[in-house]
Design an enzyme around this catalytic site. Structure first.
Site, PDB file in Angstrom:
ATOM      1  N   GLY A   1      37.532  48.050  -9.728  1.00 15.19           N
ATOM      2  CA  GLY A   1      38.683  47.472 -10.121  1.00 15.19           C
ATOM      3  C   GLY A   1      38.518  46.227 -10.597  1.00 15.19           C
ATOM      4  O   GLY A   1      39.508  45.468 -11.019  1.00 15.19           O
ATOM      5  N   GLY A   2      37.419  45.767 -11.146  1.00 20.99           N
ATOM      6  CA  GLY A   2      37.136  44.294 -11.657  1.00 20.99           C
ATOM      7  C   GLY A   2      37.901  44.212 -12.890  1.00 20.99           C
ATOM      8  O   GLY A   2      38.326  42.970 -13.334  1.00 20.99           O
TER       9      GLY A   2
ATOM     10  N   ASP B   1      36.250  57.056 -13.227  1.00 12.68           N
ATOM     11  CA  ASP B   1      35.242  56.816 -12.652  1.00 12.68           C
ATOM     12  C   ASP B   1      34.353  58.227 -11.872  1.00 12.68           C
ATOM     13  O   ASP B   1      35.355  58.615 -11.050  1.00 12.68           O
ATOM     14  CB  ASP B   1      35.111  55.628 -11.585  1.00 12.68           C
ATOM     15  CG  ASP B   1      33.621  54.852 -11.605  1.00 12.68           C
ATOM     16  OD1 ASP B   1      32.660  55.528 -10.901  1.00 12.68           O
ATOM     17  OD2 ASP B   1      33.440  53.678 -12.035  1.00 12.68           O
TER      18      ASP B   1
ATOM     19  N   ILE C   1      32.895  61.511 -17.357  1.00 13.53           N
ATOM     20  CA  ILE C   1      33.394  61.045 -18.676  1.00 13.53           C
ATOM     21  C   ILE C   1      33.025  62.192 -19.748  1.00 13.53           C
ATOM     22  O   ILE C   1      33.796  62.173 -20.656  1.00 13.53           O
ATOM     23  CB  ILE C   1      33.162  59.697 -18.804  1.00 13.53           C
ATOM     24  CG1 ILE C   1      33.956  58.712 -17.972  1.00 13.53           C
ATOM     25  CG2 ILE C   1      33.226  59.004 -20.528  1.00 13.53           C
ATOM     26  CD1 ILE C   1      33.459  57.156 -17.965  1.00 13.53           C
TER      27      ILE C   1
ATOM     28  N   CYS D   1      24.651  49.927 -16.397  1.00 11.14           N
ATOM     29  CA  CYS D   1      23.800  48.945 -16.922  1.00 11.14           C
ATOM     30  C   CYS D   1      22.379  49.412 -16.570  1.00 11.14           C
ATOM     31  O   CYS D   1      21.277  48.649 -17.256  1.00 11.14           O
ATOM     32  CB  CYS D   1      23.831  47.808 -16.389  1.00 11.14           C
ATOM     33  SG  CYS D   1      23.609  47.844 -14.505  1.00 11.14           S
TER      34      CYS D   1
ATOM     35  N   SER E   1      29.755  45.402 -10.202  1.00 10.87           N
ATOM     36  CA  SER E   1      30.737  45.007 -10.743  1.00 10.87           C
ATOM     37  C   SER E   1      30.726  43.825 -11.827  1.00 10.87           C
ATOM     38  O   SER E   1      29.280  43.367 -12.121  1.00 10.87           O
ATOM     39  CB  SER E   1      31.718  44.604  -9.546  1.00 10.87           C
ATOM     40  OG  SER E   1      33.109  44.233 -10.146  1.00 10.87           O
TER      41      SER E   1
END
Length: 349
Positions: free
Chosen positions: A16-17, A36, A59, A81, A327
């Site tokens: 939730g960042g 997610d 997704i 990432c 995050s």
């Protein structure tokens, strides 16, 4: 004139960042769908945002028709990432973990109702990737104006090094109120406040009081000190910088984050001198320094998660560190949203 809140789609929502950054920005907006596939992250997200529709699905399975129906005005995303990080395989667009992001770009090309605002966060290294080049190609085809940034929280007064890549984009005729460049900016444009460098707060502002027993549980074990002392990044309460915390923090040593010296009376240089003179057979001198890991709550604080953020009680310490390591810094994203991306929108503050 009264405006309806912007409809936000939050991709790779994690814990939730992005959602907290949006709330902190003061923009009149509502997350109408979050996506997610990580079950642990979704458990934490639901606990903190129980009213937000959260979709636990791949997704890659999201269709153009489905996204079209959501009528998203804003796309926020922090894609995986690992294909771009210096500690990863750097397989870039050949890494399967990039597939979902490439799929989203394909969806964006085909949408009739395209979002007016887009923010993307990733690690440093993304800016020189083939995936980034494909992203820019898609944005240009869709008639977006964009600006890239490479920024770290220390530039915003937060004592934590976490260099990250950010891309902000606006759909024509929306435009930025400064001259954009084709290279990532490493500072905010002139005339935009929110950056406080070089006035960085000391770590004591983020360290939580704890009992001796709580502190003992976080102490770096003597066997770890004996083997890895030379590569530990040791900080004190008055330090104004600590290393980036990764998902392996607390379980691996090299490059995963700093440790805190709790015994302020201990002399770090003298302790290392005794350690080296002892032929590295004993870590007794280092044990006296009471070196400990930062708690997950302290790491969350350095990432600027608000006080109300909590991990459910059944999320293990290891899971907490992993989720935080994946995050983003809430404050940095909030400044980018408020000062740059949404400068053309009504604010609630």
């Amino acid at each position: 004139m009264e405006h309806s809140p912007l409809r936000v789609l939050e991709f790779y929502s994690g814990i939730g960042g992005l959602h907290y950054a949006l709330m902190s920005s003061g923009v009149e907006a509502s997350v109408v769908a979050a996506f997610d596939i990580n079950t642990s992250a979704n458990h934490v997200y639901r606990s903190n945002f129980p009213r937000t529709p959260l979709c636990q699905r791949n997704i890659c399975g999201l269709t153009v028709e489905y996204i079209e129906q959501l009528r998203g005005d804003v796309f926020l995303m922090s894609p995986p990432c690992q294909p771009f990080t210096r500690q990863g395989n750097k397989a870039d667009d050949k890494d399967n973990r990039t597939n979902s992001f490439l799929h989203l770009l394909d969806v964006l090309l085909k949408l009739v109702h395209k979002p007016g605002h887009v923010l993307i966060e990733n690690v440093q290294g993304f800016e020189v990737s083939a995936t980034r080049d494909h992203l820019i190609t898609v944005l240009m085809k869709c008639r977006y104006t964009y600006q890239e940034f490479l920024l770290t929280p220390t530039q915003f007064g937060i004592p934590n090094s976490r260099m990250r890549y950010y891309l902000l984009a606006k759909l024509t005729p929306l435009k930025f109120h400064f001259t954009t460049t084709d290279k990532p900016m490493t500072i905010l444009p002139d005339g935009i406040d929110g950056i406080t460098e070089p006035c960085v707060a000391p770590l004591c502002n983020f360290i939580q009081p704890m009992s001796c027993s709580e502190e003992d549980k976080l102490l770096v074990p003597p066997e770890v000190l004996l083997r890895y002392a030379s590569i530990l990044d040791i900080v004190q309460e008055d330090s104004t910088q600590c290393c980036c915390f990764t998902k392996a923090y607390g379980h691996y040593v090299e490059g995963t984050g700093s440790v805190l010296q709790c015994n302020s009376d201990g002399n770090l240089e003298e302790a290392f001198r005794e350690y080296l003179l002892g032929g590295k057979k004993s870590a007794d001198s280092l044990v006296k320094l009471r070196l400990r890991y930062f708690s997950s709550a302290e790491v969350a604080g350095l990432l600027w998660f608000p006080a109300q953020f909590q991990f459910p009680c059944n999320v293990t310490s290891k899971q907490q560190y992993r989720l935080l390591g994946n995050s983003l810094n809430v404050h940095v994203v909030s400044v980018l949203l408020y000062r740059i991306l949404f400068n053309d929108c009504d604010k609630t503050t």
